[in-house]
Design a protein around this motif. Structure first.
Motif, PDB file in Angstrom:
ATOM      1  N   GLU A   1       0.831  -1.202   0.000  1.00  9.56           N
ATOM      2  CA  GLU A   1       0.000   0.000   0.000  1.00  9.56           C
ATOM      3  C   GLU A   1       0.869   1.257   0.000  1.00  9.56           C
ATOM      4  O   GLU A   1       0.526   2.253  -0.649  1.00  9.56           O
ATOM      5  CB  GLU A   1      -0.935  -0.029   1.212  1.00  9.56           C
ATOM      6  N   ILE A   2       2.003   1.194   0.697  1.00  6.76           N
ATOM      7  CA  ILE A   2       2.964   2.305   0.655  1.00  6.76           C
ATOM      8  C   ILE A   2       3.434   2.521  -0.779  1.00  6.76           C
ATOM      9  O   ILE A   2       3.504   3.653  -1.278  1.00  6.76           O
ATOM     10  CB  ILE A   2       4.158   2.019   1.588  1.00  6.76           C
ATOM     11  N   THR A   3       3.741   1.418  -1.457  1.00  5.04           N
ATOM     12  CA  THR A   3       4.191   1.491  -2.850  1.00  5.04           C
ATOM     13  C   THR A   3       3.111   2.096  -3.746  1.00  5.04           C
ATOM     14  O   THR A   3       3.396   2.928  -4.615  1.00  5.04           O
ATOM     15  CB  THR A   3       4.564   0.088  -3.360  1.00  5.04           C
TER      16      THR A   3
ATOM     17  N   GLY B   1       1.712   9.376  -6.066  1.00  6.35           N
ATOM     18  CA  GLY B   1       2.082  10.665  -5.508  1.00  6.35           C
ATOM     19  C   GLY B   1       1.269  11.073  -4.285  1.00  6.35           C
ATOM     20  O   GLY B   1       1.126  12.269  -3.997  1.00  6.35           O
ATOM     21  N   VAL B   2       0.735  10.100  -3.560  1.00  6.53           N
ATOM     22  CA  VAL B   2      -0.067  10.391  -2.374  1.00  6.53           C
ATOM     23  C   VAL B   2       0.821  10.326  -1.134  1.00  6.53           C
ATOM     24  O   VAL B   2       1.352   9.275  -0.780  1.00  6.53           O
ATOM     25  CB  VAL B   2      -1.241   9.393  -2.223  1.00  6.53           C
ATOM     26  N   GLU B   3       0.993  11.474  -0.495  1.00  3.90           N
ATOM     27  CA  GLU B   3       1.733  11.534   0.765  1.00  3.90           C
ATOM     28  C   GLU B   3       0.730  11.602   1.913  1.00  3.90           C
ATOM     29  O   GLU B   3      -0.386  12.101   1.752  1.00  3.90           O
ATOM     30  CB  GLU B   3       2.659  12.748   0.790  1.00  3.90           C
ATOM     31  N   TYR B   4       1.134  11.103   3.078  1.00  6.22           N
ATOM     32  CA  TYR B   4       0.178  10.970   4.172  1.00  6.22           C
ATOM     33  C   TYR B   4       0.882  11.029   5.523  1.00  6.22           C
ATOM     34  O   TYR B   4       2.120  10.924   5.613  1.00  6.22           O
ATOM     35  CB  TYR B   4      -0.560   9.626   4.044  1.00  6.22           C
ATOM     36  N   ILE B   5       0.076  11.191   6.558  1.00  7.66           N
ATOM     37  CA  ILE B   5       0.571  11.027   7.915  1.00  7.66           C
ATOM     38  C   ILE B   5      -0.282   9.966   8.608  1.00  7.66           C
ATOM     39  O   ILE B   5      -1.477   9.829   8.340  1.00  7.66           O
ATOM     40  CB  ILE B   5       0.552  12.343   8.732  1.00  7.66           C
ATOM     41  N   GLU B   6       0.361   9.203   9.472  1.00  5.95           N
ATOM     42  CA  GLU B   6      -0.306   8.152  10.243  1.00  5.95           C
ATOM     43  C   GLU B   6      -0.584   8.678  11.647  1.00  5.95           C
ATOM     44  O   GLU B   6       0.314   9.168  12.328  1.00  5.95           O
ATOM     45  CB  GLU B   6       0.600   6.922  10.322  1.00  5.95           C
ATOM     46  N   LEU B   7      -1.840   8.584  12.082  1.00  9.15           N
ATOM     47  CA  LEU B   7      -2.245   9.103  13.384  1.00  9.15           C
ATOM     48  C   LEU B   7      -2.987   8.037  14.169  1.00  9.15           C
ATOM     49  O   LEU B   7      -4.009   7.514  13.726  1.00  9.15           O
ATOM     50  CB  LEU B   7      -3.140  10.331  13.199  1.00  9.15           C
ATOM     51  N   MET B   8      -2.469   7.704  15.338  1.00  6.26           N
ATOM     52  CA  MET B   8      -3.145   6.756  16.207  1.00  6.26           C
ATOM     53  C   MET B   8      -4.292   7.464  16.920  1.00  6.26           C
ATOM     54  O   MET B   8      -4.147   8.598  17.363  1.00  6.26           O
ATOM     55  CB  MET B   8      -2.151   6.197  17.240  1.00  6.26           C
ATOM     56  N   VAL B   9      -5.457   6.775  17.031  1.00  6.65           N
ATOM     57  CA  VAL B   9      -6.622   7.425  17.632  1.00  6.65           C
ATOM     58  C   VAL B   9      -7.192   6.675  18.835  1.00  6.65           C
ATOM     59  O   VAL B   9      -7.947   7.259  19.629  1.00  6.65           O
ATOM     60  CB  VAL B   9      -7.740   7.655  16.595  1.00  6.65           C
ATOM     61  N   ALA B  10      -6.882   5.380  18.983  1.00  3.77           N
ATOM     62  CA  ALA B  10      -7.446   4.608  20.091  1.00  3.77           C
ATOM     63  C   ALA B  10      -6.783   3.238  20.142  1.00  3.77           C
ATOM     64  O   ALA B  10      -5.961   2.896  19.282  1.00  3.77           O
ATOM     65  CB  ALA B  10      -8.963   4.448  19.923  1.00  3.77           C
ATOM     66  N   TYR B  11      -7.170   2.469  21.166  1.00  4.46           N
ATOM     67  CA  TYR B  11      -6.750   1.065  21.261  1.00  4.46           C
ATOM     68  C   TYR B  11      -7.988   0.170  21.229  1.00  4.46           C
ATOM     69  O   TYR B  11      -9.060   0.538  21.716  1.00  4.46           O
ATOM     70  CB  TYR B  11      -5.981   0.802  22.561  1.00  4.46           C
ATOM     71  N   ASP B  12      -7.811  -1.013  20.663  1.00  3.40           N
ATOM     72  CA  ASP B  12      -8.883  -1.996  20.554  1.00  3.40           C
ATOM     73  C   ASP B  12      -8.343  -3.355  20.974  1.00  3.40           C
ATOM     74  O   ASP B  12      -7.131  -3.580  20.986  1.00  3.40           O
ATOM     75  CB  ASP B  12      -9.375  -2.047  19.090  1.00  3.40           C
ATOM     76  N   GLY B  13      -9.239  -4.255  21.292  1.00  3.90           N
ATOM     77  CA  GLY B  13      -8.885  -5.648  21.529  1.00  3.90           C
ATOM     78  C   GLY B  13      -9.811  -6.525  20.703  1.00  3.90           C
ATOM     79  O   GLY B  13     -11.020  -6.534  20.940  1.00  3.90           O
ATOM     80  N   ILE B  14      -9.272  -7.224  19.704  1.00  2.00           N
ATOM     81  CA  ILE B  14     -10.107  -8.119  18.905  1.00  2.00           C
ATOM     82  C   ILE B  14     -10.744  -9.138  19.853  1.00  2.00           C
ATOM     83  O   ILE B  14     -10.048  -9.811  20.619  1.00  2.00           O
ATOM     84  CB  ILE B  14      -9.288  -8.836  17.822  1.00  2.00           C
TER      85      ILE B  14
END
Length: 297
Positions: A87-89, A95-108
């Protein structure tokens, strides 16, 4: 009511600086069904005092969302796992640049029907035997001697789901390694109904969907080697529960140049703790939340 009023007041104060947002502005979001309840709650509150901004949120699964995100079709992708190399590739290619932002924690959360009175816990090894590719487990008695000689009805996320990826990687040691003969859906509410409606069902999905439906489901403690552990906000936050994981939003940096997108994402991060807890997930520590806000700048 007080908490609701307080957040509406804070949101009103927050939006005083949004006078430059044009009427008819749209923020496009897609991705994880696990992250969706948080995004939906944030969007509803944000739009109350920003009626000129339309927030549209789809649920294509983490992988399905990344296909759209890396093609530049949406502004934000909700993800229940980190972005993959492929997906990074794809993003780089387009030409899509992005930032990754954590928003919460989950437990499957692994669940059975509430009428199930014999599954007291499952080990990671037993889950692996049940869900591995070409598994020969068909009946409960195949899992553990003494359990009923009845067929197991399996339900779980489809292959575009980040929950599917995270579960298979954690349990099988390889993302995507899973039997295919089970009831699949990208709709977690459908999976809830499937398990709730079948006495011998076994399924898995994000904790919020279990928390909202505890009268219809029974959570199964998981033993990863240190004894059976239930998913709870405490065990998820402390990472004591073996299927704990972070939840993310990925934001197109070009989209962030639009005031409505920046304002929405900033509001999302500032209030992620409230909304995560409100829908059944675990909020980030203040230090982590502040790190995400700094990343946004």
């Amino acid at each position: 009511m007080y908490r609701k009023a307080l957040f509406l007041a804070l949101l009103l104060i927050f939006t005083l600086g949004l006078g430059c947002v044009d009427d008819g502005s749209v923020v496009l979001i897609d991705g994880s069904s696990t992250v969706f309840p948080i995004t939906e709650a944030v969007a509803e509150e944000f739009q109350i005092v920003n009626p000129s901004v339309m927030i549209t949120a789809g649920v294509s699964g983490t992988g399905g969302g990344f296909k759209k995100f890396c093609a530049g079709e949406i502004d934000i992708n909700g993800a229940s796992r980190p972005i993959k190399e492929s997906e990074i590739t794809a993003c780089e290619k387009n030409g899509v640049e992005y930032i990754e932002l954590m928003v919460a924690y989950d437990g499957i959360t692994v669940v059975v029907n509430p009428d199930n009175d014999f599954v007291d816990y499952l080990t990671v090894e037993e889950l692996g035997e049940i869900w591995k590719p070409e598994s020969r487990v068909e009946k409960w008695s195949d899992v553990r001697p003494g359990w009923p000689d009845r067929e197991i009805f399996l339900a779980g996320p489809d292959t575009d789901s980040g929950t599917f990826d995270y579960f298979t990687e954690t349990i099988m040691g390889e993302s995507g390694a899973s039997r295919s003969d089970y009831t699949k859906s990208s709709d977690d509410d459908m999976l809830v109904r499937a398990v709730a409606g079948e006495k011998d069902a076994l399924g898995y999905f994000g904790y919020a969907y279990y928390a909202e439906n505890q009268d219809k489901l029974k959570a199964v403690p998981i033993d990863a080697g240190e004894g059976p552990m239930y998913p709870t906000p405490e065990t998820i936050e402390k990472k004591e529960y073996s299927l704990s994981r972070p939840l993310f939003i990925y934001v197109n940096t070009e989209s962030l140049e639009r005031p409505e997108v920046f304002a929405f994402v900033e509001y999302y991060l500032q209030n992620s703790g409230f909304f995560a807890k409100d829908v059944g997930y675990v909020s980030l520590a203040n230090e982590t939340k502040n790190e995400m806000l700094e990343r946004l700048k």
